[in-house]
Design an enzyme around this catalytic site. Sequence first.
Site, mmCIF file in Angstrom:
data_model
loop_
_atom_site.group_PDB
_atom_site.id
_atom_site.type_symbol
_atom_site.label_atom_id
_atom_site.label_comp_id
_atom_site.label_asym_id
_atom_site.label_seq_id
_atom_site.Cartn_x
_atom_site.Cartn_y
_atom_site.Cartn_z
ATOM 1 C CD GLU A 12 -5.581 -1.275 0.699
ATOM 2 O OE1 GLU A 12 -5.553 -1.952 1.741
ATOM 3 O OE2 GLU A 12 -4.596 -1.118 -0.046
ATOM 4 C CE LYS A 44 1.157 -5.144 -2.371
ATOM 5 N NZ LYS A 44 1.811 -3.900 -1.902
#
Length: 434
Positions: free
Chosen positions: A210, A343
Amino acid sequence: MAMQKIFAREILDSRGNPTVEVDLHTAKGRFRAAVPSGASTGIYEALELRDGDKSRYLGKGVLKAVEHINKTLGPALLEKKLSVVDQEKVDKFMIELDGTENKSKFGANAILGVSLAVCKAGAAEKGVPLYRHIADLAGNPELILPVPAFNVINGGSHAGNKLAMQEFMILPVGASSFREAMRIGAEVYHHLKGVIKAKYGKDATNVGDEGGFAPNILENNEALELLKTAIQAAGYPDKVVIGMDVAASEFYRNGKYDLDFKSPDDPARHISGEKLGELYKNFIKNYPVVSIEDPFDQDDWATWTSFLSGVNIQIVGDDLTVTNPKRIAQAVEKKACNCLLLKVNQIGSVTESIQACKLAQSNGWGVMVSHRSGETEDTFIADLVVGLCTGQIKTGAPCRSERLAKYNQLMRIEEALGDKAVFAGRKFRNPKAK
């Protein structure tokens, strides 16, 4: 406006793993959406369909999900002649056609791919930006730019170091706009790189999935110390606070927690949830920690509840709640957390994501929109967070294009809103509060 053609293909995500991309055609043009995929996944998530054919992509191909769209979902939707503006009807139709509790027939990655593309087409059909269309679907008159939570130090299942806790984030809550928050975040990130390089050597500044750094440290408070130093060095101690994603389910062992889970197993070092909670309280006392995600295992309800009653910061459910209305209702009833991590691929459709968000907000929770560790260049969640007015988003460090794609889109949205742009800032937990 009816759909004219739906076509899915297999593409690669930011980790080199296959994922689903969908092209939807209407009279207004082509609308493309790509589906993300997680590394540390909650056991209660909707099913991501993988081929399991070990001779292709180590079994991670998504040709079955693609075929479900091209042979079944797509043709059925075209025949049904639903309008792309009717997001709820389209999603409901696909969910009923699938007929399973966790979307295991077609795969949540198939259903979500179509759902996202439909949402983009719906915005174009109405002639409004995607964020406005999403706000309309959610019944929100206002639009709010979120505080970005930059994951700048990686551990856990995202990194090859010894660090047990998965993400250490910086939140520039003292910024006056999203663009300024980006600048502050990037400056702290660069200072952090310098601090890590000086202390651990150049190879410690290699980045994880990330975009964060993964120095080989074991002690979690050492990561917090590095952040504190970088925030000071950048000159923003009054503007930047810290968030964590512990992802504790990854190191839960027989009712206890192993903070050195990447070493050979030794039950003697496992600690109780209560002991782990004490560690968090020390973090909160010694560092500007304002948010902790998944501090305990996804089924360790009692520890969540007792911990929440003893702290006044944001406690985020991710593996605990998996964007699922049933799990959220359970967490509300048990007073286990006070913020939902949203999400889209955990639940598998735009409509259900909006419903999960509204359910959380109606119970006084905060909501943080989130990427997954396996991302694409798709920027849907940037528009989603503005339309849902959640006030906070985490989509990685200010590094790696699949992360910046979302942050850059948010800067464009802020620019387009001009004088009407509202930045959540210190109200990130409840940005709609007047």
